[in-house]
Scaffold this active site. Sequence first.
Site, PDB file in Angstrom:
ATOM      1  N   ASN A   1       0.837  -1.195   0.000  1.00 15.61           N
ATOM      2  CA  ASN A   1       0.000   0.000   0.000  1.00 15.61           C
ATOM      3  C   ASN A   1       0.872   1.246   0.000  1.00 15.61           C
ATOM      4  O   ASN A   1       1.714   1.382  -0.883  1.00 15.61           O
ATOM      5  CB  ASN A   1      -1.082  -0.021   1.084  1.00 15.61           C
ATOM      6  CG  ASN A   1      -0.642  -0.316   2.478  1.00 15.61           C
ATOM      7  OD1 ASN A   1      -0.441  -1.470   2.833  1.00 15.61           O
ATOM      8  ND2 ASN A   1      -0.478   0.710   3.308  1.00 15.61           N
ATOM      9  N   ASP A   2       0.721   2.151   0.926  1.00 14.35           N
ATOM     10  CA  ASP A   2       1.232   3.518   0.834  1.00 14.35           C
ATOM     11  C   ASP A   2       2.676   3.661   0.346  1.00 14.35           C
ATOM     12  O   ASP A   2       3.571   2.967   0.831  1.00 14.35           O
ATOM     13  CB  ASP A   2       1.203   4.183   2.216  1.00 14.35           C
ATOM     14  CG  ASP A   2      -0.138   4.119   2.887  1.00 14.35           C
ATOM     15  OD1 ASP A   2      -1.009   3.383   2.404  1.00 14.35           O
ATOM     16  OD2 ASP A   2      -0.305   4.799   3.906  1.00 14.35           O
TER      17      ASP A   2
ATOM     18  N   GLU B   1      -5.318  11.263   7.111  1.00 11.59           N
ATOM     19  CA  GLU B   1      -4.173  10.372   6.964  1.00 11.59           C
ATOM     20  C   GLU B   1      -3.214  10.926   5.923  1.00 11.59           C
ATOM     21  O   GLU B   1      -3.586  11.737   5.070  1.00 11.59           O
ATOM     22  CB  GLU B   1      -4.618   8.976   6.517  1.00 11.59           C
ATOM     23  CG  GLU B   1      -5.376   8.194   7.560  1.00 11.59           C
ATOM     24  CD  GLU B   1      -5.594   6.758   7.121  1.00 11.59           C
ATOM     25  OE1 GLU B   1      -5.061   5.865   7.784  1.00 11.59           O
ATOM     26  OE2 GLU B   1      -6.295   6.533   6.123  1.00 11.59           O
TER      27      GLU B   1
END
Length: 515
Positions: free
Chosen positions: A61-62, A258
Amino acid sequence: MRSRRAFIKSVGTVAVAASTRLGIPFFSRFDSAQDSALRAKLAADPLRPQFHLLPAKNWMNDPNGPIYWNGRYHMFFQYNPSAAVWGNMHWAHAVSPDMIRWRHLPVALAPTPDGADADGCFTGSAVDDHGAVAILYTGVKAAAPEQATLRDGVHNFHEVQCLAISKDPELRTWEKWKQPVLQPPNEPRLTGFRDPFLWRDGDLWYLGVASGFREQGGCVLLYRSRNLREWEYLHQLASGKWTERESVNPVESGEMWECPDFFRLGAKHVLLYSTAGSVFWEIGELDSKELSFHAEKRGVLDHGAFYAQKTQLDSKGNRILWGWIPEKRPEAEFSAAGWAGCMALPRVLSIGTEGDLEMRVASEAESLRAKMCLLPLQRATSSERGLALNAVKFDGLCGELAWKTASLPSSFQLTDDAGTWWSLRLEPQGSAAKLTINGASIELPASTKTEREFHLYLDASVAELICDRKHAVTTRIYRKPEGPLRLVLGDSDLAQLTTLEAWQLRPISSDRLTS
């Protein structure tokens, strides 16, 4: 942290040897017979992107801590070395000469048993610290609900900010600081404390941490330091207003932001953050005395499958945007496939003449181009246009299209032997316009330009579209192609085109493993 992934003790050195000791593999290797079978499966998967960065296998992910260092681009990202589902978060590491062609390196950061990051090394940033690279990242550890800062209905994690340093020219080895450098505030209404970003002003470092307060909204908490190890809390750099949404997860409800990022762009400052399933941008002024950000314009960064944005400076000083393209199919499907998620293409950010955030895919992506087709539009007969249109096709779902249209309504379709694979419809809606991609619609504001401009990248199950350099829509399409993609335009749509260019693109590896 679980919220965005629900889309679905002492100093220690993390290196290849440490990875082996902790049971963490060099994640691009396939050693066992079972792994070899998985490698063959992934290499043949037509839904697996061919020129977007993704791990050799399993979940990602990120984007984390992208940095240009010693003539190379280093990208770290959230990674599960054990399975193609969220969990067991590490920092994977890849290196590239051009932000397009990537080579996997060993895992950079792994959880330290019994440490403050025992249950995950979450998102963070990388900076130059006097000739070494410093990573500030969020470490998490399971805690009782009353001690947790991350409470999403599934997990209870205590979040702290941790430091790791690398003096290795290739950034392969990292030494963790002996203890967290920043603890969360003692505030019962706090809804999160993670995803640090940094900037430097003279001898001072400034650190922003994603947070929020229950029934108030998301915010960025601002800290100051001279050495990256001792931090002083200042105040909120920016905050939002909560609009009541029902969710036990404060990110989904909008009570927390976030992955914030904050930087100067031209004469302005830009704030990016993710919340409620979307990424938002704000452009405005930073009060240099009060250190408070005042937004003047706002917008959505990408209206599709794009989240957890992160930026860096490239070798020329351009501000480059990265983002995670999450899966939009059920977890059972991507877990069985053996991979999940990929990185968006690098986008160069700028501020347009009307004060909006603009973006374009970095010119380095042009090196992927192979065969080109230019559709003759001026002084061409309809028959000549038709013949040229028939020549536009993409093998292996690997292509690029750029076109402009002069009037509305306008339609654009890509089909294979089974029917429509990707479609666009642009039609007037008062003084504005409605843009529909594969059945999902967004509103575009009125434009002062006489043409609408589109740029599309096709890569297996990913389609990245940017309209007018302002409006991005990233789409996931999980239908295996039957034959090459072809462009289909009606006579009126063809007549409205002022330019159209198409390229077959080259994969960055022969086996879809991006290594």
